[in-house]
Design a protein around this motif. Structure first.
Motif, PDB file in Angstrom:
ATOM      1  N   CYS A  30      11.479   1.449  34.614  1.00  0.00           N
ATOM      2  CA  CYS A  30      12.866   1.632  34.177  1.00  0.00           C
ATOM      3  C   CYS A  30      13.673   0.341  34.303  1.00  0.00           C
ATOM      4  CB  CYS A  30      13.534   2.776  34.937  1.00  0.00           C
ATOM      5  SG  CYS A  30      14.829   3.564  33.950  1.00  0.00           S
ATOM      6  N   CYS A 105      17.908   6.869  30.922  1.00  0.00           N
ATOM      7  CA  CYS A 105      16.525   7.305  31.132  1.00  0.00           C
ATOM      8  C   CYS A 105      16.524   8.556  31.998  1.00  0.00           C
ATOM      9  CB  CYS A 105      15.716   6.196  31.814  1.00  0.00           C
ATOM     10  SG  CYS A 105      13.992   6.638  32.160  1.00  0.00           S
ATOM     11  N   ARG A 107      13.578  11.147  33.421  1.00  0.00           N
ATOM     12  CA  ARG A 107      12.123  11.339  33.511  1.00  0.00           C
ATOM     13  C   ARG A 107      11.812  12.443  34.516  1.00  0.00           C
ATOM     14  NH1 ARG A 107       7.051   9.999  33.167  1.00  0.00           N
ATOM     15  NH2 ARG A 107       5.769   9.354  34.900  1.00  0.00           N
ATOM     16  N   TYR A 155      12.176   9.671  27.208  1.00  0.00           N
ATOM     17  CA  TYR A 155      13.006   9.205  28.324  1.00  0.00           C
ATOM     18  C   TYR A 155      14.484   9.084  27.957  1.00  0.00           C
ATOM     19  CZ  TYR A 155      13.136   4.596  26.137  1.00  0.00           C
ATOM     20  OH  TYR A 155      13.348   3.568  25.273  1.00  0.00           O
TER      21      TYR A 155
END
Length: 190
Positions: A30, A105, A107, A155
């Motif tokens: 990330c 993002c 996840r 994501y």
């Protein structure tokens, strides 16, 4: 299942969510939107994780983690836009000069998907930004309609999940990910 979302200040909890199985792998961690592309390309293997470990000790930490009990099961990257590459991104517009925060993002670990964790992560990222004085938080999800999204590119999140969290579409972008346009969505925190 009771999911708790907390700041990502413990690297040993971030590692199983973002880190590779092999410590020498060059996975994203990330970092691609967080740091300049030159540095992103220079950081290889274990150096990427070491960089993230330093971020976990910073104020603010690099995002939030979702926990199922003591197990970290999800991640959301959130930071002031000015501290990300979105500050200079030509494909995603700036709609005003507010010091917005970006959420880019989300996840969820395999084995924990389809349990509402992404919704908890979005809500937790919003609270994280609000607690740190963000006037607005924005995201750049895929506008995929009902089309399936490749999990490796999911994501960015999807429009309907951000709408569910109260975000509104404020601008189109010229960014495309996994064949789907990305849009700019915002939630006013004032």
């Amino acid at each position: 299942m009771a999911i708790e979302v907390r700041p990502a200040s413990v690297f040993e909890d971030v590692r199983p969510v973002l880190g590779p199985k092999s410590p020498t792998a060059n996975v994203c961690w990330c970092l691609s939107y967080r740091i300049p592309s030159k540095l992103n390309n220079e950081l290889r293997g274990p150096a990427r994780g070491e960089y993230v470990a330093e971020l976990c000790h910073a104020d603010p930490p690099p995002g939030v983690l979702a926990y199922d009990g003591d197990e970290p099961v999800g991640w959301a990257a959130v930071a002031p836009r000015s501290a990300t590459s979105f500050a200079r991104n030509r494909k995603i517009p700036h709609v005003d000069d507010l010091p917005v925060w970006s959420l880019w993002c989300v996840r969820v670990r395999p084995g924990h998907r389809k349990q509402g964790i992404s919704h908890a992560l979005i809500a937790g990222a919003v609270e994280f930004a609000r607690d740190r004085g963000a006037p607005v938080i924005e995201a750049y999800p895929l506008d995929n309609g009902d089309a399936r999204v490749d999990l490796t590119m999911a994501y960015a999140g999807i429009r309907k999940n951000f709408e569910r969290a109260g975000f509104v579409h404020v601008a189109d972008t010229t960014s495309v990910l996994a064949g789907h346009p990305r849009i700019l969505m915002r939630l006013d925190l004032r």
